[in-house]
Scaffold this motif. Structure first.
Motif, PDB file in Angstrom:
ATOM      1  N   GLY A  90       0.794  -1.227   0.000  1.00 17.65           N
ATOM      2  CA  GLY A  90       0.000   0.000   0.000  1.00 17.65           C
ATOM      3  C   GLY A  90       0.816   1.261   0.000  1.00 17.65           C
ATOM      4  O   GLY A  90       0.578   2.179  -0.785  1.00 17.65           O
ATOM      5  N   LEU A  91       1.803   1.342   0.899  1.00 20.14           N
ATOM      6  CA  LEU A  91       2.705   2.498   0.966  1.00 20.14           C
ATOM      7  C   LEU A  91       4.136   2.028   0.732  1.00 20.14           C
ATOM      8  O   LEU A  91       4.521   0.939   1.163  1.00 20.14           O
ATOM      9  N   SER A  92       4.936   2.851   0.067  1.00 17.11           N
ATOM     10  CA  SER A  92       6.350   2.532  -0.122  1.00 17.11           C
ATOM     11  C   SER A  92       7.082   2.691   1.203  1.00 17.11           C
ATOM     12  O   SER A  92       6.592   3.339   2.135  1.00 17.11           O
ATOM     13  N   ARG A  93       8.284   2.121   1.294  1.00 15.33           N
ATOM     14  CA  ARG A  93       9.051   2.273   2.532  1.00 15.33           C
ATOM     15  C   ARG A  93       9.409   3.732   2.792  1.00 15.33           C
ATOM     16  O   ARG A  93       9.471   4.169   3.937  1.00 15.33           O
ATOM     17  N   ILE A  94       9.626   4.502   1.728  1.00 14.64           N
ATOM     18  CA  ILE A  94       9.948   5.920   1.916  1.00 14.64           C
ATOM     19  C   ILE A  94       8.744   6.664   2.492  1.00 14.64           C
ATOM     20  O   ILE A  94       8.898   7.543   3.355  1.00 14.64           O
ATOM     21  N   GLU A  95       7.541   6.302   2.043  1.00 13.13           N
ATOM     22  CA  GLU A  95       6.334   6.926   2.608  1.00 13.13           C
ATOM     23  C   GLU A  95       6.160   6.546   4.074  1.00 13.13           C
ATOM     24  O   GLU A  95       5.777   7.377   4.908  1.00 13.13           O
ATOM     25  N   LYS A  96       6.458   5.296   4.398  1.00 10.50           N
ATOM     26  CA  LYS A  96       6.350   4.862   5.794  1.00 10.50           C
ATOM     27  C   LYS A  96       7.398   5.559   6.662  1.00 10.50           C
ATOM     28  O   LYS A  96       7.105   5.998   7.790  1.00 10.50           O
ATOM     29  N   ILE A  97       8.611   5.666   6.157  1.00 10.75           N
ATOM     30  CA  ILE A  97       9.678   6.324   6.915  1.00 10.75           C
ATOM     31  C   ILE A  97       9.358   7.798   7.111  1.00 10.75           C
ATOM     32  O   ILE A  97       9.664   8.382   8.171  1.00 10.75           O
ATOM     33  N   ALA A  98       8.715   8.415   6.138  1.00 13.78           N
ATOM     34  CA  ALA A  98       8.303   9.819   6.284  1.00 13.78           C
ATOM     35  C   ALA A  98       7.317   9.962   7.450  1.00 13.78           C
ATOM     36  O   ALA A  98       7.392  10.934   8.230  1.00 13.78           O
ATOM     37  N   LYS A  99       6.398   9.008   7.586  1.00 15.14           N
ATOM     38  CA  LYS A  99       5.451   9.032   8.707  1.00 15.14           C
ATOM     39  C   LYS A  99       6.184   8.861  10.045  1.00 15.14           C
ATOM     40  O   LYS A  99       5.857   9.511  11.044  1.00 15.14           O
ATOM     41  N   ILE A 100       7.187   7.982  10.053  1.00 15.59           N
ATOM     42  CA  ILE A 100       7.974   7.771  11.276  1.00 15.59           C
ATOM     43  C   ILE A 100       8.738   9.039  11.639  1.00 15.59           C
ATOM     44  O   ILE A 100       8.785   9.443  12.812  1.00 15.59           O
ATOM     45  N   ARG A 101       9.302   9.691  10.637  1.00 21.76           N
ATOM     46  CA  ARG A 101      10.044  10.927  10.894  1.00 21.76           C
ATOM     47  C   ARG A 101       9.137  12.038  11.424  1.00 21.76           C
ATOM     48  O   ARG A 101       9.558  12.846  12.258  1.00 21.76           O
ATOM     49  N   THR A 102       7.906  12.057  10.977  1.00 21.58           N
ATOM     50  CA  THR A 102       6.949  13.032  11.513  1.00 21.58           C
ATOM     51  C   THR A 102       6.769  12.821  13.011  1.00 21.58           C
ATOM     52  O   THR A 102       6.741  13.783  13.802  1.00 21.58           O
ATOM     53  N   GLU A 103       6.669  11.569  13.418  1.00 25.59           N
ATOM     54  CA  GLU A 103       6.509  11.271  14.841  1.00 25.59           C
ATOM     55  C   GLU A 103       7.782  11.575  15.623  1.00 25.59           C
ATOM     56  O   GLU A 103       7.714  11.979  16.791  1.00 25.59           O
ATOM     57  N   ILE A 104       8.948  11.369  15.005  1.00 27.80           N
ATOM     58  CA  ILE A 104      10.203  11.741  15.659  1.00 27.80           C
ATOM     59  C   ILE A 104      10.192  13.247  15.956  1.00 27.80           C
ATOM     60  O   ILE A 104      10.507  13.686  17.078  1.00 27.80           O
ATOM     61  N   SER A 105       9.816  14.056  14.969  1.00 27.72           N
ATOM     62  CA  SER A 105       9.749  15.509  15.157  1.00 27.72           C
ATOM     63  C   SER A 105       8.709  15.879  16.201  1.00 27.72           C
ATOM     64  O   SER A 105       8.946  16.771  17.035  1.00 27.72           O
ATOM     65  N   ASN A 106       7.563  15.223  16.156  1.00 26.28           N
ATOM     66  CA  ASN A 106       6.495  15.526  17.117  1.00 26.28           C
ATOM     67  C   ASN A 106       6.925  15.258  18.554  1.00 26.28           C
ATOM     68  O   ASN A 106       6.389  15.862  19.499  1.00 26.28           O
ATOM     69  N   ASN A 107       7.886  14.357  18.733  1.00 23.96           N
ATOM     70  CA  ASN A 107       8.381  14.022  20.068  1.00 23.96           C
ATOM     71  C   ASN A 107       9.665  14.780  20.417  1.00 23.96           C
ATOM     72  O   ASN A 107      10.322  14.443  21.406  1.00 23.96           O
ATOM     73  N   ASN A 108      10.000  15.784  19.579  1.00 26.65           N
ATOM     74  CA  ASN A 108      11.215  16.591  19.809  1.00 26.65           C
ATOM     75  C   ASN A 108      12.455  15.711  19.949  1.00 26.65           C
ATOM     76  O   ASN A 108      13.325  15.964  20.790  1.00 26.65           O
ATOM     77  N   ALA A 109      12.506  14.675  19.127  1.00 28.25           N
ATOM     78  CA  ALA A 109      13.649  13.760  19.149  1.00 28.25           C
ATOM     79  C   ALA A 109      14.442  13.888  17.859  1.00 28.25           C
ATOM     80  O   ALA A 109      14.028  14.565  16.908  1.00 28.25           O
ATOM     81  N   ASP A 110      15.592  13.214  17.836  1.00 32.13           N
ATOM     82  CA  ASP A 110      16.456  13.224  16.647  1.00 32.13           C
ATOM     83  C   ASP A 110      16.395  11.918  15.877  1.00 32.13           C
ATOM     84  O   ASP A 110      16.686  11.886  14.678  1.00 32.13           O
ATOM     85  N   ALA A 111      16.025  10.848  16.586  1.00 33.02           N
ATOM     86  CA  ALA A 111      16.061   9.531  15.936  1.00 33.02           C
ATOM     87  C   ALA A 111      15.227   8.544  16.739  1.00 33.02           C
ATOM     88  O   ALA A 111      14.824   8.812  17.878  1.00 33.02           O
ATOM     89  N   THR A 112      14.980   7.382  16.116  1.00 35.70           N
ATOM     90  CA  THR A 112      14.316   6.288  16.815  1.00 35.70           C
ATOM     91  C   THR A 112      14.940   4.970  16.401  1.00 35.70           C
ATOM     92  O   THR A 112      15.517   4.854  15.309  1.00 35.70           O
ATOM     93  N   LEU A 113      14.824   3.998  17.277  1.00 39.26           N
ATOM     94  CA  LEU A 113      15.274   2.636  16.987  1.00 39.26           C
ATOM     95  C   LEU A 113      14.074   1.760  16.659  1.00 39.26           C
ATOM     96  O   LEU A 113      13.016   1.883  17.286  1.00 39.26           O
ATOM     97  N   ILE A 114      14.239   0.878  15.690  1.00 44.16           N
ATOM     98  CA  ILE A 114      13.221  -0.128  15.386  1.00 44.16           C
ATOM     99  C   ILE A 114      13.809  -1.466  15.782  1.00 44.16           C
ATOM    100  O   ILE A 114      14.797  -1.925  15.195  1.00 44.16           O
ATOM    101  N   THR A 115      13.225  -2.081  16.785  1.00 43.56           N
ATOM    102  CA  THR A 115      13.820  -3.274  17.386  1.00 43.56           C
ATOM    103  C   THR A 115      12.983  -4.534  17.207  1.00 43.56           C
ATOM    104  O   THR A 115      13.519  -5.639  17.125  1.00 43.56           O
ATOM    105  N   ALA A 116      11.659  -4.406  17.169  1.00 47.32           N
ATOM    106  CA  ALA A 116      10.791  -5.576  16.981  1.00 47.32           C
ATOM    107  C   ALA A 116      10.844  -6.008  15.520  1.00 47.32           C
ATOM    108  O   ALA A 116      10.811  -5.183  14.611  1.00 47.32           O
ATOM    109  N   LEU A 117      10.925  -7.312  15.290  1.00 48.19           N
ATOM    110  CA  LEU A 117      11.135  -7.810  13.937  1.00 48.19           C
ATOM    111  C   LEU A 117       9.961  -7.522  13.010  1.00 48.19           C
ATOM    112  O   LEU A 117      10.161  -7.257  11.821  1.00 48.19           O
ATOM    113  N   ASP A 118       8.735  -7.568  13.529  1.00 45.26           N
ATOM    114  CA  ASP A 118       7.593  -7.269  12.657  1.00 45.26           C
ATOM    115  C   ASP A 118       7.528  -5.776  12.324  1.00 45.26           C
ATOM    116  O   ASP A 118       7.135  -5.391  11.224  1.00 45.26           O
ATOM    117  N   ASP A 119       7.940  -4.921  13.267  1.00 49.16           N
ATOM    118  CA  ASP A 119       8.035  -3.483  12.985  1.00 49.16           C
ATOM    119  C   ASP A 119       9.043  -3.224  11.874  1.00 49.16           C
ATOM    120  O   ASP A 119       8.826  -2.397  10.978  1.00 49.16           O
TER     121      ASP A 119
END
Length: 593
Positions: free
Chosen positions: A169-198
């Motif tokens: 449905g969405l490309s990985r770049i579109e998904k990563i853009a959504k993740i980056r929006t949440e990083i900004s919303n949390n006043n953070a610089d980065a996030t880790l993805i640790t769960a295998l299904d994530d």
């Protein structure tokens, strides 16, 4: 096998002495907090012989104890029999948690060893607080099994493959853009993805590293300027490597995550329930940490309309396979020898005939007569009972398709049934219908709905020990967070687009087990002056055994629900069946009353 287990325990105690610890804690998971593990990380099974998917083992110089939940009580009793391992039944009256038990059996100042890469941050902190009450110490030992597990399976090296955009449905770049929006919303610089299904969802990749779960072993790091996939390079085909590079994604070795974190500076978002303690220990003290639920966990839990469309098509395929299976079963059990293991194999076979099938979503649970009361029974050719033309049969199974993941349980009669069996079955059915028909305001949590599934059972002095519902992935893990329906409080409310199971049950030890399970999706219903209301759409398409229903226990609305559901099953599945099986489907979907 019991002697082998004893020898392993003796060797582990020797390693504990060398490491200077009085006890060792085995969390029973992997560095990604997975429920189902690659063979390399199945430490709990190696040391205890217990094959369930949940449990903690603690070993001291004189004792060894295993904690597991109610799904596995009977299985654990059977598998631990003849060993020195004691069973602790979680969440039952009088059962101590591991920290409390260690506080009693150890002396003040004793040392407990752990491998911090196998404990989540929250689990580690909770355990640490528990043992501090008893003035016990915690020590990082690394993996003490490494030197005694001589034939340990290596980490899997199967190659990953793409989950095509037409399904994702969405490309990985579109998904990563959504993740980056949440990083900004949390006043953070980065996030880790640790769960295998994530990880698999974020990068639109799938793998075969874990049985039944189309995931691969790796970590992800996403900042506002950088994307890194930590994975063994030989697992990625050259063409996918190029695509990842074109998308601005760097690839580093799987083990490099810990060294890379040592040089990170800034603010990091991390999920304390899905990330391991060793990751945190790798960070500089100057790093600011924002603890929050994994962004992909939240994003992937709400299926898009495109995904839901694919899931509906998948449920139709799965329904066709189930009718083929039921037809085979009713015909064959009359004429030849059929075992519980044969049934498990046939469930997979009939699904394999459907387009896009990639394998089972878990090993089928098949329980005939009294075996149905073993909630998560896993049969082998050696342990399978013969199924005859009498009694009840419970089978819980599911499939992984490119277009979705399925999970269904049916309990059927193979001969004459008793009044008690029909009553129990109908009370379970009433609970399943109550969830199916539920209407609730936005913000409702699963614990607010759980009583609907249990009310009829409770009124008759019956209950079940497992949850009523779990989230289900989209060509991912059959168990998915963050929402569920169960008695325990879960802060995450049920939202439109979430796909969940609906599976109340009733189990009489030594007699039979009953469970009826459909997959449901939360959907918008109406907005009133009291707020937005939601309900559920039933996605599973497969008849419920009308021979086990006591219609006198159903009210008018429940009877209508069953009849309408069975009419839908016939309408949607019959066009794909031959005349003989269409006639069979018509027979098992006859109207009640």
């Amino acid at each position: 096998m019991k002697q082998i287990i004893k020898e392993r325990i003796d060797k582990l105690r020797q390693q504990m002495k060398l490491a200077g610890v009085n006890a060792w804690y085995i969390s029973g998971t992997d560095p990604h907090q997975s429920e189902y593990l690659a063979e390399h990380w199945q430490a709990r099974s190696f040391i205890s012989g217990f094959t369930g998917s949940a449990g903690i083992v603690v070993i001291t110089e004189k004792e060894i104890v295993l904690w597991t939940d109610s799904r596995y009580f009977l299985q654990a009793e059977q598998e631990l029999a003849g060993t020195e391992i004691q069973l602790m039944k979680m969440k039952t009256e009088g059962t101590l948690c591991p920290g409390e038990w260690l506080g009693i059996v150890l002396d003040t100042g004793n040392v407990i060893g752990v491998d911090s890469s196998f404990m989540s941050i929250s689990q580690y902190e909770s355990f640490k607080l528990d043992i501090q009450k008893y003035k016990l110490q915690l020590k990082h030992t690394g993996d003490l099994l490494a030197s005694i597990w001589g034939d340990r399976p290596p980490l899997p090296d199967q190659q990953v493959y793409e989950h095509e955009l037409k399904f994702a449905g969405l490309s990985r770049i579109e998904k990563i853009a959504k993740i980056r929006t949440e990083i900004s919303n949390n006043n953070a610089d980065a996030t880790l993805i640790t769960a295998l299904d994530d990880l698999a969802w974020t990068f639109n990749l799938r793998g075969e590293d874990v049985d039944f779960n189309p995931v691969f072993i790796g970590f992800g790091f996403i900042s506002l300027s950088e994307i890194i996939l930590f994975i063994n390079l030989n697992k990625i085909p050259v063409n996918i490597q190029q695509k990842l590079k074109n998308d601005g994604i760097s690839i580093l070795p799987y083990e490099a995550i810990y060294e890379e974190l040592k040089i990170f500076s800034g603010t990091l978002m991390i999920d304390p329930d899905r990330a391991n303690q060793a990751l945190i220990d790798s960070l500089s003290d100057l790093v600011k940490i924002v603890y929050t639920i994994s962004v992909p966990t939240m994003l992937k839990s709400i299926k898009s309309e495109k995904e839901l469309k694919h899931i509906r098509e998948t449920m139709r395929k799965d329904g066709i396979a189930m009718i083929e299976f039921l037809f085979w079963l009713y015909q064959t059990v009359k004429k030849q020898r059929v075992t519980e293991y044969d049934i498990a194999q046939k469930l997979d076979y009939f699904r394999s005939l459907q387009e896009g099938y990639k394998g089972a979503s878990f090993f089928p649970i098949v329980g005939y007569k009294q075996n149905g009361a073993i909630i998560h029974r896993s049969v082998t050719p050696a342990t399978a009972d013969v199924v005859n033309k009498e009694g009840m049969l419970l089978f819980d199974s599911g499939g992984q398709y490119l277009s979705g993941t399925t999970d269904i349980t049916r309990t059927i009669s193979l001969g004459e049934t008793t009044q008690q069996q029909r009553m129990d079955f109908t009370l379970v059915l009433k609970g399943m219908i109550a969830i199916s028909k539920a209407r609730f305001p936005s913000g409702t949590r699963g614990c607010n709905l759980d009583i609907l599934a249990r009310k009829a059972l409770w009124e008759n002095g019956l209950n079940y020990g497992h949850g009523t519902s779990h989230g289900i992935g989209y060509f991912l893990n059959v168990h998915e967070g963050p929402a569920n329906i169960r008695q325990e409080f879960n802060e995450h409310s049920i939202k439109p687009g979430m796909v969940l199971s609906n599976e109340p049950g009733c189990y009489r030890e030594g007699q039979y087990g009953i469970r009826i399970e459909n997959v449901i999706a939360c959907k918008m219903q109406e907005k009133t002056q009291f707020g937005q209301f939601y309900g559920f759409e039933t996605l599973t398409i497969c008849p419920i055994d009308i021979n086990l229903i006591d219609i006198n226990l159903l009210n008018a609305d429940e009877t209508i629900w069953v009849n309408e559901y069975h009419q839908r099953c016939f309408n949607e599945l019959s066009p794909f069946l031959n005349d003989e099986k269409k006639h069979f489907l018509g027979k098992i979907t006859q109207k009640l009353g």
